[in-house]
Design a protein around this motif. Structure first.
Motif, PDB file in Angstrom:
ATOM      1  N   LEU A  23     -33.210  21.268  27.981  1.00 56.52           N
ATOM      2  CA  LEU A  23     -32.178  21.385  29.009  1.00 56.52           C
ATOM      3  C   LEU A  23     -31.870  19.983  29.510  1.00 56.52           C
ATOM      4  CD1 LEU A  23     -30.339  22.870  31.006  1.00 56.52           C
ATOM      5  CD2 LEU A  23     -32.348  23.219  32.470  1.00 56.52           C
ATOM      6  N   LEU A  24     -30.657  19.534  29.244  1.00 55.54           N
ATOM      7  CA  LEU A  24     -30.214  18.215  29.685  1.00 55.54           C
ATOM      8  C   LEU A  24     -29.178  18.400  30.783  1.00 55.54           C
ATOM      9  CD1 LEU A  24     -30.151  15.090  29.173  1.00 55.54           C
ATOM     10  CD2 LEU A  24     -28.194  15.548  27.691  1.00 55.54           C
ATOM     11  N   ASN A  25     -29.263  17.590  31.818  1.00 57.44           N
ATOM     12  CA  ASN A  25     -28.293  17.633  32.920  1.00 57.44           C
ATOM     13  C   ASN A  25     -27.748  16.223  33.106  1.00 57.44           C
ATOM     14  OD1 ASN A  25     -28.563  17.925  36.492  1.00 57.44           O
ATOM     15  ND2 ASN A  25     -26.857  18.540  35.250  1.00 57.44           N
ATOM     16  N   SER A  26     -26.495  16.012  32.676  1.00 59.49           N
ATOM     17  CA  SER A  26     -25.877  14.694  32.807  1.00 59.49           C
ATOM     18  C   SER A  26     -24.376  14.851  32.984  1.00 59.49           C
ATOM     19  CB  SER A  26     -26.162  13.834  31.576  1.00 59.49           C
ATOM     20  OG  SER A  26     -25.539  12.570  31.691  1.00 59.49           O
ATOM     21  N   PRO A  27     -23.844  14.272  34.040  1.00 56.80           N
ATOM     22  CA  PRO A  27     -24.487  13.594  35.149  1.00 56.80           C
ATOM     23  C   PRO A  27     -25.496  14.493  35.864  1.00 56.80           C
ATOM     24  CG  PRO A  27     -22.129  13.175  35.182  1.00 56.80           C
ATOM     25  CD  PRO A  27     -22.384  14.209  34.144  1.00 56.80           C
ATOM     26  N   HIS A  28     -26.595  13.868  36.215  1.00 56.66           N
ATOM     27  CA  HIS A  28     -27.764  14.592  36.693  1.00 56.66           C
ATOM     28  C   HIS A  28     -27.670  14.945  38.173  1.00 56.66           C
ATOM     29  CE1 HIS A  28     -32.036  15.042  37.885  1.00 56.66           C
ATOM     30  NE2 HIS A  28     -32.109  15.643  36.713  1.00 56.66           N
ATOM     31  N   ASN A  29     -28.015  16.176  38.465  1.00 60.31           N
ATOM     32  CA  ASN A  29     -28.151  16.628  39.843  1.00 60.31           C
ATOM     33  C   ASN A  29     -29.638  16.901  40.044  1.00 60.31           C
ATOM     34  OD1 ASN A  29     -27.989  17.803  42.334  1.00 60.31           O
ATOM     35  ND2 ASN A  29     -26.768  19.554  41.713  1.00 60.31           N
ATOM     36  N   PRO A  30     -30.318  16.190  40.880  1.00 59.88           N
ATOM     37  CA  PRO A  30     -29.847  15.547  42.096  1.00 59.88           C
ATOM     38  C   PRO A  30     -29.735  14.020  42.049  1.00 59.88           C
ATOM     39  CG  PRO A  30     -32.174  15.985  42.320  1.00 59.88           C
ATOM     40  CD  PRO A  30     -31.762  16.464  40.950  1.00 59.88           C
ATOM     41  N   THR A  31     -30.050  13.328  40.958  1.00 65.32           N
ATOM     42  CA  THR A  31     -30.155  11.860  41.003  1.00 65.32           C
ATOM     43  C   THR A  31     -28.838  11.129  40.759  1.00 65.32           C
ATOM     44  OG1 THR A  31     -30.643  11.577  38.644  1.00 65.32           O
ATOM     45  CG2 THR A  31     -32.521  12.023  40.133  1.00 65.32           C
ATOM     46  N   GLY A  32     -27.876  11.748  40.086  1.00 66.10           N
ATOM     47  CA  GLY A  32     -26.630  11.078  39.736  1.00 66.10           C
ATOM     48  C   GLY A  32     -26.713  10.289  38.444  1.00 66.10           C
ATOM     49  N   HIS A  33     -27.887  10.245  37.813  1.00 62.81           N
ATOM     50  CA  HIS A  33     -28.038   9.489  36.564  1.00 62.81           C
ATOM     51  C   HIS A  33     -27.124  10.055  35.475  1.00 62.81           C
ATOM     52  CE1 HIS A  33     -29.866   7.301  33.274  1.00 62.81           C
ATOM     53  NE2 HIS A  33     -30.021   8.444  32.630  1.00 62.81           N
ATOM     54  N   VAL A  34     -26.462   9.147  34.761  1.00 61.64           N
ATOM     55  CA  VAL A  34     -25.617   9.525  33.636  1.00 61.64           C
ATOM     56  C   VAL A  34     -26.314   9.043  32.366  1.00 61.64           C
ATOM     57  CG1 VAL A  34     -23.357   9.274  32.549  1.00 61.64           C
ATOM     58  CG2 VAL A  34     -23.544   9.349  35.048  1.00 61.64           C
ATOM     59  N   ALA A  35     -26.605   9.969  31.457  1.00 66.40           N
ATOM     60  CA  ALA A  35     -27.329   9.615  30.229  1.00 66.40           C
ATOM     61  C   ALA A  35     -26.531   8.612  29.396  1.00 66.40           C
ATOM     62  CB  ALA A  35     -27.625  10.869  29.417  1.00 66.40           C
ATOM     63  N   SER A  36     -27.221   7.601  28.915  1.00 62.78           N
ATOM     64  CA  SER A  36     -26.608   6.572  28.072  1.00 62.78           C
ATOM     65  C   SER A  36     -26.516   7.062  26.626  1.00 62.78           C
ATOM     66  CB  SER A  36     -27.467   5.305  28.112  1.00 62.78           C
ATOM     67  OG  SER A  36     -28.716   5.555  27.461  1.00 62.78           O
ATOM     68  N   GLU A  37     -25.803   6.310  25.816  1.00 60.40           N
ATOM     69  CA  GLU A  37     -25.733   6.644  24.394  1.00 60.40           C
ATOM     70  C   GLU A  37     -27.130   6.658  23.769  1.00 60.40           C
ATOM     71  OE1 GLU A  37     -22.756   4.780  21.887  1.00 60.40           O
ATOM     72  OE2 GLU A  37     -21.514   4.444  23.659  1.00 60.40           O
ATOM     73  N   ALA A  38     -27.971   5.690  24.153  1.00 57.66           N
ATOM     74  CA  ALA A  38     -29.325   5.622  23.599  1.00 57.66           C
ATOM     75  C   ALA A  38     -30.156   6.832  24.022  1.00 57.66           C
ATOM     76  CB  ALA A  38     -30.009   4.324  24.041  1.00 57.66           C
ATOM     77  N   GLU A  39     -30.022   7.263  25.273  1.00 55.90           N
ATOM     78  CA  GLU A  39     -30.763   8.437  25.735  1.00 55.90           C
ATOM     79  C   GLU A  39     -30.303   9.694  25.000  1.00 55.90           C
ATOM     80  OE1 GLU A  39     -31.713   8.074  30.305  1.00 55.90           O
ATOM     81  OE2 GLU A  39     -29.746   7.211  29.820  1.00 55.90           O
ATOM     82  N   LEU A  40     -28.984   9.853  24.857  1.00 51.04           N
ATOM     83  CA  LEU A  40     -28.465  11.019  24.134  1.00 51.04           C
ATOM     84  C   LEU A  40     -28.928  10.998  22.686  1.00 51.04           C
ATOM     85  CD1 LEU A  40     -24.838  11.264  25.540  1.00 51.04           C
ATOM     86  CD2 LEU A  40     -26.828  12.643  26.181  1.00 51.04           C
ATOM     87  N   ALA A  41     -28.931   9.820  22.083  1.00 47.00           N
ATOM     88  CA  ALA A  41     -29.397   9.700  20.692  1.00 47.00           C
ATOM     89  C   ALA A  41     -30.871  10.084  20.576  1.00 47.00           C
ATOM     90  CB  ALA A  41     -29.164   8.277  20.179  1.00 47.00           C
ATOM     91  N   ALA A  42     -31.683   9.702  21.561  1.00 43.05           N
ATOM     92  CA  ALA A  42     -33.109  10.058  21.535  1.00 43.05           C
ATOM     93  C   ALA A  42     -33.289  11.566  21.667  1.00 43.05           C
ATOM     94  CB  ALA A  42     -33.850   9.332  22.664  1.00 43.05           C
ATOM     95  N   VAL A  43     -32.532  12.193  22.574  1.00 42.25           N
ATOM     96  CA  VAL A  43     -32.601  13.651  22.724  1.00 42.25           C
ATOM     97  C   VAL A  43     -32.170  14.315  21.422  1.00 42.25           C
ATOM     98  CG1 VAL A  43     -31.624  15.648  23.925  1.00 42.25           C
ATOM     99  CG2 VAL A  43     -32.317  13.621  25.230  1.00 42.25           C
ATOM    100  N   ALA A  44     -31.082  13.842  20.843  1.00 40.67           N
ATOM    101  CA  ALA A  44     -30.580  14.419  19.592  1.00 40.67           C
ATOM    102  C   ALA A  44     -31.594  14.269  18.462  1.00 40.67           C
ATOM    103  CB  ALA A  44     -29.251  13.765  19.209  1.00 40.67           C
TER     104      ALA A  44
END
Length: 175
Positions: A101-122
């Motif tokens: 379960l990915l939440n981006s933009p993230h609630n409650p922190t506001g963090h937006v997943a980067s390309e590198a983070e999305l690539a790692a999840v993928a």
């Protein structure tokens, strides 16, 4: 029509309204339905009822997992940036894991997943044959210089294994 709206918002993408778009009454209902569908599918593949959830998470998440029913497998993110740690994600995978379960933009922190983070999840999803629920209800509420929302389903290998949740309520500021 939702499929036409998303074709305009994300050029190059086309969604079949008959087989790739589901309308629910709320983002929370959509998340519930998506988690139940993924957990049900993964359980049928061999009992994989674990769901990776990035902490901190919105309080609704635990109830949605209870309804699935699923077992939360938390992966902590840390202030100040709340970035996804690929090593921590990999360490959280067990034979029971079936969904991320990915939440981006993230609630409650506001963090937006980067390309590198999305690539790692993928990479983890593809390697372990995991499904993903991508809660993107705040996709149009991204602030900060150079910051932009990227969709998990656009990462190679993820379109067929990701359910993306959007919300008209958040999009049109009705919540």
């Amino acid at each position: 029509e939702v499929s036409r709206l998303y074709a305009r918002l994300y050029p190059g993408d086309a969604y079949d309204p008959a087989s790739e778009v589901v309308i629910c009454t709320s983002g929370q209902e959509s998340l519930n339905a998506a988690l139940r569908a993924c957990v049900s599918e993964q359980v049928s593949r061999g009992g994989r009822d674990g769901v990776i959830v990035f902490e901190p998470y919105f309080p609704f998440t635990q109830g949605a997992l209870d309804n699935a029913p699923a077992v939360m497998q938390p992966v902590r993110t840390h202030a100040p940036g709340f970035a996804i740690d690929a090593a921590a994600l990999r360490a959280a995978i067990t034979p029971r894991t079936g969904t991320v379960l990915l939440n981006s933009p993230h609630n409650p922190t506001g963090h937006v997943a980067s390309e590198a983070e999305l690539a790692a999840v993928a990479e983890v999803c593809v390697e372990h044959d995991l499904l993903a629920v991508s809660d993107e209800v705040y996709e149009h509420a991204v602030f900060g210089e150079g910051c932009r929302h990227r969709r998990l389903c656009d990462v190679p290998g993820m379109r067929g294994r990701t359910i993306t949740v959007s919300s008209a309520g958040e999009r049109f500021a009705r919540t």
